[in-house]
Design an enzyme around this catalytic site. Structure first.
Site, PDB file in Angstrom:
ATOM      1  N   ASN A  45       0.834  -1.204   0.000  1.00  0.00           N
ATOM      2  CA  ASN A  45       0.000   0.000   0.000  1.00  0.00           C
ATOM      3  C   ASN A  45       0.867   1.251   0.000  1.00  0.00           C
ATOM      4  OD1 ASN A  45      -2.365  -1.550   0.186  1.00  0.00           O
ATOM      5  ND2 ASN A  45      -2.065  -1.753   2.395  1.00  0.00           N
ATOM      6  N   HIS A 133     -14.955  -1.819   4.124  1.00  0.00           N
ATOM      7  CA  HIS A 133     -13.862  -2.568   4.731  1.00  0.00           C
ATOM      8  C   HIS A 133     -14.279  -3.285   6.021  1.00  0.00           C
ATOM      9  CE1 HIS A 133      -9.795  -2.714   6.778  1.00  0.00           C
ATOM     10  NE2 HIS A 133      -9.440  -3.048   5.557  1.00  0.00           N
ATOM     11  N   GLU A 177     -16.507   4.055   1.633  1.00  0.00           N
ATOM     12  CA  GLU A 177     -15.104   4.355   1.358  1.00  0.00           C
ATOM     13  C   GLU A 177     -15.080   5.298   0.169  1.00  0.00           C
ATOM     14  OE1 GLU A 177     -12.694   0.719   0.967  1.00  0.00           O
ATOM     15  OE2 GLU A 177     -13.955  -0.121   2.532  1.00  0.00           O
ATOM     16  N   SER A 181     -11.185  -1.080  -2.289  1.00  0.00           N
ATOM     17  CA  SER A 181      -9.930  -1.774  -2.562  1.00  0.00           C
ATOM     18  C   SER A 181     -10.084  -3.089  -3.326  1.00  0.00           C
ATOM     19  CB  SER A 181      -9.189  -2.036  -1.257  1.00  0.00           C
ATOM     20  OG  SER A 181      -9.901  -2.968  -0.505  1.00  0.00           O
ATOM     21  N   ASP A 206     -14.396   6.835   4.535  1.00  0.00           N
ATOM     22  CA  ASP A 206     -13.085   6.253   4.814  1.00  0.00           C
ATOM     23  C   ASP A 206     -12.213   6.417   3.565  1.00  0.00           C
ATOM     24  OD1 ASP A 206     -10.879   4.667   5.228  1.00  0.00           O
ATOM     25  OD2 ASP A 206     -11.986   2.988   6.095  1.00  0.00           O
ATOM     26  N   HIS A 209      -7.496   4.431   1.126  1.00  0.00           N
ATOM     27  CA  HIS A 209      -6.701   4.231  -0.095  1.00  0.00           C
ATOM     28  C   HIS A 209      -6.533   5.508  -0.899  1.00  0.00           C
ATOM     29  CE1 HIS A 209      -6.631  -0.074   0.414  1.00  0.00           C
ATOM     30  NE2 HIS A 209      -7.909  -0.022   0.706  1.00  0.00           N
ATOM     31  N   LYS A 240      -0.715   3.657   4.758  1.00  0.00           N
ATOM     32  CA  LYS A 240      -0.642   3.317   3.333  1.00  0.00           C
ATOM     33  C   LYS A 240       0.242   4.345   2.620  1.00  0.00           C
ATOM     34  CE  LYS A 240      -4.555   0.307   3.486  1.00  0.00           C
ATOM     35  NZ  LYS A 240      -5.847   0.300   4.139  1.00  0.00           N
TER      36      LYS A 240
HETATM   37  C1  LIG Z   1      -6.277  -0.391   5.397  1.00  0.00           C
HETATM   38  C2  LIG Z   1      -7.643   0.068   5.680  1.00  0.00           C
HETATM   39  C3  LIG Z   1      -8.048   0.366   6.975  1.00  0.00           C
HETATM   40  C4  LIG Z   1      -7.169   0.071   8.158  1.00  0.00           C
HETATM   41  O1  LIG Z   1      -6.174   1.004   8.310  1.00  0.00           O
HETATM   42  P1  LIG Z   1      -4.886   0.605   9.173  1.00  0.00           P
HETATM   43  O2  LIG Z   1      -4.273   1.908   9.491  1.00  0.00           O
HETATM   44  O3  LIG Z   1      -4.070  -0.275   8.324  1.00  0.00           O
HETATM   45  O4  LIG Z   1      -5.396  -0.104  10.396  1.00  0.00           O
HETATM   46  C5  LIG Z   1      -9.287   0.904   7.164  1.00  0.00           C
HETATM   47  N1  LIG Z   1     -10.127   1.118   6.129  1.00  0.00           N
HETATM   48  C6  LIG Z   1      -9.791   0.803   4.875  1.00  0.00           C
HETATM   49  C7  LIG Z   1     -10.743   1.053   3.766  1.00  0.00           C
HETATM   50  C8  LIG Z   1      -8.542   0.263   4.611  1.00  0.00           C
HETATM   51  O5  LIG Z   1      -8.212  -0.062   3.367  1.00  0.00           O
END
Ligand SMILES: *Cc1c(COP(=O)(O)O)cnc(C)c1O
Length: 385
Positions: A45, A133, A177, A181, A206, A209, A240
């Site tokens: 990532n 997610h 989101e 992903s 969220d 990504h 990421k």
């Molecule tokens: C990776 C991810 C998370 C988690 O984030 P971390 O900081 O790795 O715990 C949360 N939401 C989504 C959509 C993700 O892809």
């Protein structure tokens, strides 16, 4: 005691072709070494390649008295763990997003399992995109609110569910989101902002990504789609594109105060190491400088999608996450092996993570990988049956 239960379940997982193992992987920038093979890492990532950007690290070391920064906060932020860098990072985040407040967490997982349960009660409704997610799903499970899911990206379905159910609830949280992903596709945030206004709901996005990757300054799809102001909760991770660890939400001051007082995954966990928070803040303040990397990443993704389509394969989305659909779980596993044999590390995503017969290779692109290396991948894909 029953141990057989666990071996039996593992057997089932193996039969379904879904057995996972922890690999022992050595990293060398965007190359990885696994079982004696050197491969391009198309599964990280680290979208901008910042984790192995020597100039950036050097500059950080020059500007920062790293020896003065502990490797552990040794307690929760609510006890004595709230090092001054936290406040500085939060001020910078709130300023960049032009929002009232920002709150930093130990990870995106901590943010997503904690915010919704803290803010919702039995009188409320959470209505989420079908493909959000796992961390958001766990958050919804921990919440007392009612939960509904709308078909992936289907805002008409969302509207019809809201028409049907909005009145029964006090507060409604629409959860999505921005970049998803599995397909690398994008939510229409402007449309979601219209809907949240129409139905007097809160919008929770969220951007895990998307932060660092989308938008002129790397603030995410909310910047790109010019709707930062209208989104109530923008969540981003530092794990990421930021090449760090931790996460944040930008929101109203009221909600920040409320979360500080009630969010269990903030209160009952050790704060991030100060050295890490300082690095995150350093990267954040450089994010606007990486415009060229964002353009390069988007361009490479366009090229890869075109190569796949030109060779008769199915792909989806419009981001730096590019799926290569293979069909059955077995064929995605075989394709991943073939890719590895040819120096490309890209992992299969299988049913039940994705729908049956939509198993795929998920290419997760990295702007640090040179164009020549991507050319080799395109050539390889062009020679497949
Ligand atoms: C990776 C991810 C998370 C988690 O984030 P971390 O900081 O790795 O715990 C949360 N939401 C989504 C959509 C993700 O892809």
């Amino acid at each position: 005691m029953n141990l057989e239960r666990y071996t039996h379940k593992l057997e089932k997982i193996k039969e379904a072709g879904n057995y996972r193992k922890l690999r022992n992987i050595q990293h060398n920038g965007f190359l990885i070494h696994d079982a004696g093979r050197e491969m391009l890492n198309l599964s990280s990532n680290d979208y901008l390649g910042l984790s192995s950007y020597p100039k950036l690290l050097e500059e950080f070391y020059e500007q920062t008295d790293v020896k003065a920064l502990p490797y552990s906060a040794v307690s929760s932020r609510l006890l004595s763990g709230n090092h001054e860098y936290y406040g500085m990072l939060e001020t910078d985040l709130a300023d960049l997003y032009a929002k009232e407040a920002a709150l930093v967490f130990t990870s995106g997982y901590h943010a997503n399992i904690g915010i919704l349960p803290a803010l919702t009660s039995k009188r409320d409704l959470i209505i989420a995109d079908k493909l959000v997610h796992a961390s958001l799903i766990d958050g919804m499970r921990l919440s007392e609110a009612e939960m509904l899911r709308y078909h992936h990206l289907d805002t008409e379905h969302l509207r019809s569910l809201l028409k049907q159910h909005r009145e029964k609830y006090e507060n409604v949280f629409i959860v999505t989101e921005s970049v998803f992903s599995m397909d690398g596709d994008l939510a229409d945030l402007q449309e979601l902002c219209e809907i949240k206004k129409e139905f007097e709901a809160f919008l929770y996005v969220d951007e895990a990504h998307a932060v660092g990757v989308r938008g002129t300054n790397g603030l995410g799809c909310s910047e790109e789609q010019a709707c930062i102001e209208d989104i109530d909760f923008i969540v981003g991770t530092f794990g990421k594109a930021f090449a760090s660890m931790g996460a944040f939400v930008v929101c109203r001051e009221l909600f920040k105060a409320f979360l500080v007082n009630t969010q269990r995954s903030l209160i009952f966990t050790t704060a991030l190491p100060p050295i890490n928070v300082a690095w995150t803040r350093f990267v954040l303040n450089h994010m606007p400088d990486f415009y060229e990397l964002r353009i390069k990443l988007a361009h490479t993704a366009d090229q890869l999608r075109k190569v796949l389509v030109d060779n008769g394969f199915e792909t989806r989305g419009n981001s730096h996450i590019v799926p290569f659909l293979c069909g059955s779980n077995e064929s995605s596993v075989e394709m991943a092996e073939l890719l590895r044999d040819n120096g490309f590390f890209a992992l299969p995503v299988r049913y039940p993570t994705v729908p049956k017969n939509e198993a795929r290779i998920r290419f997760s692109l990295n702007a640090a990988i040179p164009a020549e290396d991507y050319e080799c991948l395109f050539e390889f894909l062009g020679c497949l049956e």
